[in-house]
Motif scaffolding. Structure first.
Motif, mmCIF file in Angstrom:
data_model
loop_
_atom_site.group_PDB
_atom_site.id
_atom_site.type_symbol
_atom_site.label_atom_id
_atom_site.label_comp_id
_atom_site.label_asym_id
_atom_site.label_seq_id
_atom_site.Cartn_x
_atom_site.Cartn_y
_atom_site.Cartn_z
ATOM 1 N N ASN A 159 0.855 -1.190 0.000
ATOM 2 C CA ASN A 159 0.000 0.000 0.000
ATOM 3 C C ASN A 159 0.891 1.241 0.000
ATOM 4 O O ASN A 159 1.667 1.452 0.920
ATOM 5 C CB ASN A 159 -0.910 -0.014 1.239
ATOM 6 C CG ASN A 159 -1.920 1.106 1.258
ATOM 7 O OD1 ASN A 159 -1.605 2.244 0.896
ATOM 8 N ND2 ASN A 159 -3.127 0.798 1.690
ATOM 9 N N GLY A 160 0.750 2.038 -1.041
ATOM 10 C CA GLY A 160 1.603 3.232 -1.143
ATOM 11 C C GLY A 160 0.859 4.527 -0.944
ATOM 12 O O GLY A 160 1.429 5.595 -1.189
ATOM 13 N N TRP A 161 -0.392 4.508 -0.463
ATOM 14 C CA TRP A 161 -1.150 5.735 -0.389
ATOM 15 C C TRP A 161 -1.768 6.039 0.985
ATOM 16 O O TRP A 161 -2.115 7.185 1.269
ATOM 17 C CB TRP A 161 -2.316 5.708 -1.387
ATOM 18 C CG TRP A 161 -3.220 4.498 -1.268
ATOM 19 C CD1 TRP A 161 -3.110 3.330 -1.934
ATOM 20 C CD2 TRP A 161 -4.338 4.382 -0.396
ATOM 21 N NE1 TRP A 161 -4.090 2.461 -1.539
ATOM 22 C CE2 TRP A 161 -4.875 3.089 -0.602
ATOM 23 C CE3 TRP A 161 -4.960 5.239 0.512
ATOM 24 C CZ2 TRP A 161 -5.990 2.634 0.104
ATOM 25 C CZ3 TRP A 161 -6.066 4.776 1.200
ATOM 26 C CH2 TRP A 161 -6.582 3.478 0.987
ATOM 27 N N ASP A 162 -1.889 5.051 1.926
ATOM 28 C CA ASP A 162 -2.542 5.334 3.212
ATOM 29 C C ASP A 162 -1.599 6.066 4.159
ATOM 30 O O ASP A 162 -0.458 6.375 3.827
ATOM 31 C CB ASP A 162 -3.100 4.054 3.835
ATOM 32 C CG ASP A 162 -2.019 3.071 4.264
ATOM 33 O OD1 ASP A 162 -0.813 3.384 4.130
ATOM 34 O OD2 ASP A 162 -2.357 1.966 4.742
ATOM 35 N N ILE A 163 -2.073 6.299 5.370
ATOM 36 C CA ILE A 163 -1.312 7.053 6.349
ATOM 37 C C ILE A 163 -0.004 6.372 6.716
ATOM 38 O O ILE A 163 1.016 7.006 6.981
ATOM 39 C CB ILE A 163 -2.169 7.314 7.611
ATOM 40 C CG1 ILE A 163 -1.450 8.261 8.568
ATOM 41 C CG2 ILE A 163 -2.520 6.005 8.290
ATOM 42 C CD1 ILE A 163 -1.211 9.624 7.993
ATOM 43 N N LYS A 193 2.464 7.136 4.061
ATOM 44 C CA LYS A 193 2.926 8.528 4.180
ATOM 45 C C LYS A 193 3.921 8.677 5.321
ATOM 46 O O LYS A 193 4.801 9.539 5.285
ATOM 47 C CB LYS A 193 1.731 9.451 4.403
ATOM 48 C CG LYS A 193 0.819 9.557 3.182
ATOM 49 C CD LYS A 193 -0.381 10.435 3.466
ATOM 50 C CE LYS A 193 -1.288 10.522 2.242
ATOM 51 N NZ LYS A 193 -2.488 11.373 2.481
ATOM 52 N N ASN A 194 3.769 7.821 6.322
ATOM 53 C CA ASN A 194 4.701 7.847 7.450
ATOM 54 C C ASN A 194 5.944 7.003 7.197
ATOM 55 O O ASN A 194 6.819 6.870 8.064
ATOM 56 C CB ASN A 194 4.013 7.358 8.718
ATOM 57 C CG ASN A 194 2.952 8.323 9.218
ATOM 58 O OD1 ASN A 194 3.040 9.547 8.995
ATOM 59 N ND2 ASN A 194 1.931 7.787 9.904
ATOM 60 N N GLY A 195 6.047 6.407 6.035
ATOM 61 C CA GLY A 195 7.232 5.642 5.658
ATOM 62 C C GLY A 195 7.226 4.199 6.110
ATOM 63 O O GLY A 195 8.270 3.515 6.041
ATOM 64 N N ILE A 196 6.096 3.718 6.566
ATOM 65 C CA ILE A 196 6.002 2.304 6.979
ATOM 66 C C ILE A 196 4.790 1.677 6.269
ATOM 67 O O ILE A 196 3.777 1.373 6.924
ATOM 68 C CB ILE A 196 5.878 2.169 8.507
ATOM 69 C CG1 ILE A 196 4.793 3.123 9.068
ATOM 70 C CG2 ILE A 196 7.212 2.403 9.180
ATOM 71 C CD1 ILE A 196 4.493 2.914 10.527
ATOM 72 N N PRO A 197 4.884 1.491 4.962
ATOM 73 C CA PRO A 197 3.738 0.985 4.208
ATOM 74 C C PRO A 197 3.339 -0.440 4.619
ATOM 75 O O PRO A 197 4.177 -1.239 5.062
ATOM 76 C CB PRO A 197 4.234 1.021 2.774
ATOM 77 C CG PRO A 197 5.708 0.878 2.876
ATOM 78 C CD PRO A 197 6.083 1.631 4.116
ATOM 79 N N SER A 198 2.059 -0.730 4.462
ATOM 80 C CA SER A 198 1.550 -2.083 4.718
ATOM 81 C C SER A 198 1.967 -2.996 3.580
ATOM 82 O O SER A 198 1.876 -2.620 2.407
ATOM 83 C CB SER A 198 0.019 -2.039 4.832
ATOM 84 O OG SER A 198 -0.379 -1.160 5.866
ATOM 85 N N LYS A 199 2.405 -4.202 3.917
ATOM 86 C CA LYS A 199 2.891 -5.129 2.894
ATOM 87 C C LYS A 199 2.380 -6.547 3.136
ATOM 88 O O LYS A 199 2.006 -6.913 4.250
ATOM 89 C CB LYS A 199 4.425 -5.152 2.882
ATOM 90 C CG LYS A 199 5.099 -3.843 2.534
ATOM 91 C CD LYS A 199 6.629 -3.990 2.567
ATOM 92 C CE LYS A 199 7.326 -2.688 2.218
ATOM 93 N NZ LYS A 199 8.806 -2.834 2.237
ATOM 94 N N GLY A 200 2.409 -7.312 2.048
ATOM 95 C CA GLY A 200 2.122 -8.743 2.170
ATOM 96 C C GLY A 200 0.661 -9.110 2.036
ATOM 97 O O GLY A 200 -0.204 -8.283 1.766
ATOM 98 N N LEU A 201 0.397 -10.383 2.208
ATOM 99 C CA LEU A 201 -0.943 -10.923 2.031
ATOM 100 C C LEU A 201 -1.987 -10.272 2.920
ATOM 101 O O LEU A 201 -3.127 -10.047 2.503
ATOM 102 C CB LEU A 201 -0.924 -12.442 2.298
ATOM 103 C CG LEU A 201 -0.176 -13.297 1.271
ATOM 104 C CD1 LEU A 201 -0.055 -14.739 1.764
ATOM 105 C CD2 LEU A 201 -0.889 -13.249 -0.085
#
Length: 218
Positions: free
Chosen positions: A155-159, A162-170
């Motif tokens: 995820n490159g667009w949520d909060i 923006k804080n530099g810790i994007p959500s990743k994975g399944l």
């Protein structure tokens, strides 16, 4: 015509020899009763019947046989007893063989397919061993909503992004959450499918009771 009478010593000798012959015959035949011959005074040669002598049974080796106290007969294993012994022996062998097969299965690592189904199933086995609640349906439903089954989704667009810790994975887990709820025995990598699923399920269990209770962004 004068009568002729054997001397007393001769009569005693004859009876004594008769005794010896009778005893020898009885012993050789294994008789269970005996006839006692008693010398009588004068010229009497009649025999007296006495109570039968009890003869103890012997086994094939000539030793006294053990007897059942109730029947006083030699104890012999019945056909039913032999069948029971055989059945128990067979059960023991079957149990040993089953245990051996179980040990073989335990020593052989379980194989999982390298796809979404295999990742979920492997994660469920790890969750079960760690006491983490969750079902196949709960995991699959949330995975499809969060990443459509893509282990490299990000995820490159949520909060968080923006804080530099994007959500990743399944299951779209951020690194700090993964580090906190990572489950030992899984890869120490956020995007590893099994590690991602298991860490997310562990987090959901602590916050919602189970991944099954999650139906939206969490």
């Amino acid at each position: 015509m004068p009568s002729f009478t054997l001397p007393r010593a001769a009569r005693i000798t004859r009876i004594t020899r008769t005794h010896k012959v009778a005893v020898a015959v009885l012993a050789a035949a294994g008789a269970t009763t005996g006839l006692a011959v008693t010398a009588a005074p004068g010229n009497a040669t009649s025999t007296a019947a006495h109570a039968p002598a009890a003869v103890k049974p012997v086994n094939a080796n000539g030793m006294p046989a053990k007897a059942d106290s109730a029947t006083q007969r030699p104890i012999r294993a019945s056909v039913a007893d032999s069948a029971k012994v055989t059945a128990v022996a067979k059960q023991d062998r079957a149990a040993q063989q089953a245990a051996s097969r179980s040990d073989d299965r335990a020593s052989t690592p379980k194989k999982y397919s390298d796809n979404l189904d295999g990742w979920i199933r492997q994660s469920l086995d790890i969750m079960k061993s760690k006491g983490i609640p969750g079902s196949y349906e709960g995991l699959h439903r949330n995975i499809m909503r969060e990443s459509s089954g893509n282990p490299n989704a990000e995820n490159g667009w949520d909060i968080n992004a923006k804080n530099g810790i994007p959500s990743k994975g399944l299951l779209q887990v951020i690194q700090p959450t993964f580090d906190t709820y990572h489950v030992a025995g899984t890869a120490d990598k956020l995007t590893d499918p099994v590690a991602n699923i298991t860490a997310a399920a562990n987090y959901a269990a602590h916050r919602y009771g189970s991944i099954d209770n999650v139906n939206s962004a969490y």
